[in-house]
Enzyme design. Sequence first.
Site, PDB file in Angstrom:
ATOM      1  N   GLU A 102       0.821  -1.211   0.000  1.00 25.19           N
ATOM      2  CA  GLU A 102       0.000   0.000   0.000  1.00 25.19           C
ATOM      3  C   GLU A 102       0.867   1.279   0.000  1.00 25.19           C
ATOM      4  OE1 GLU A 102      -2.802  -0.701  -0.936  1.00 25.19           O
ATOM      5  OE2 GLU A 102      -2.865  -2.772  -0.274  1.00 25.19           O
ATOM      6  N   HIS A 118       1.783   2.017  -3.415  1.00 26.21           N
ATOM      7  CA  HIS A 118       0.708   2.752  -4.087  1.00 26.21           C
ATOM      8  C   HIS A 118       0.818   4.251  -3.797  1.00 26.21           C
ATOM      9  CE1 HIS A 118      -2.037   0.097  -6.197  1.00 26.21           C
ATOM     10  NE2 HIS A 118      -1.978  -0.791  -5.208  1.00 26.21           N
TER      11      HIS A 118
END
Length: 136
Positions: free
Chosen positions: A127, A130
Amino acid sequence: MIRPIIHDEAFLQLPSETALPQDLSVAQDLLDTLAANTERCVGLAANMIGVSKRIIAIDNDGNFLAMLNPEILRRSDPYEAEEACLSLEGTRKTKRYRSIKVQYQTTAMQTRIKTFTDFTAQIIQHEIDHCNGIII
């Protein structure tokens, strides 16, 4: 609010901006969207729901956790993982670390530093990638 998942790779490759207190509703939307997708997802970043802010939500051993402005301070014990992503098709190989020390802000905007290991560490690394515009 449950949000649709973004699949636009050009958008996903843009680095996210620092999250501010006025972005807390995005953290709640991430938690809601993660809860709605638990059968196929263990983590989300804000850009995956169309918001370019440094916010992630993860399944931390059965407890959902939102992290604002997460940064990895230390990594150890590298390995190769094969990961899937709700925003992308298929699986891809990537380098991960079994233990990471992360600094982040809670939804109360309090700074925390915590060490995560194993699968939870892998989720957080995915994450944070990201947030940095890195697609596996």
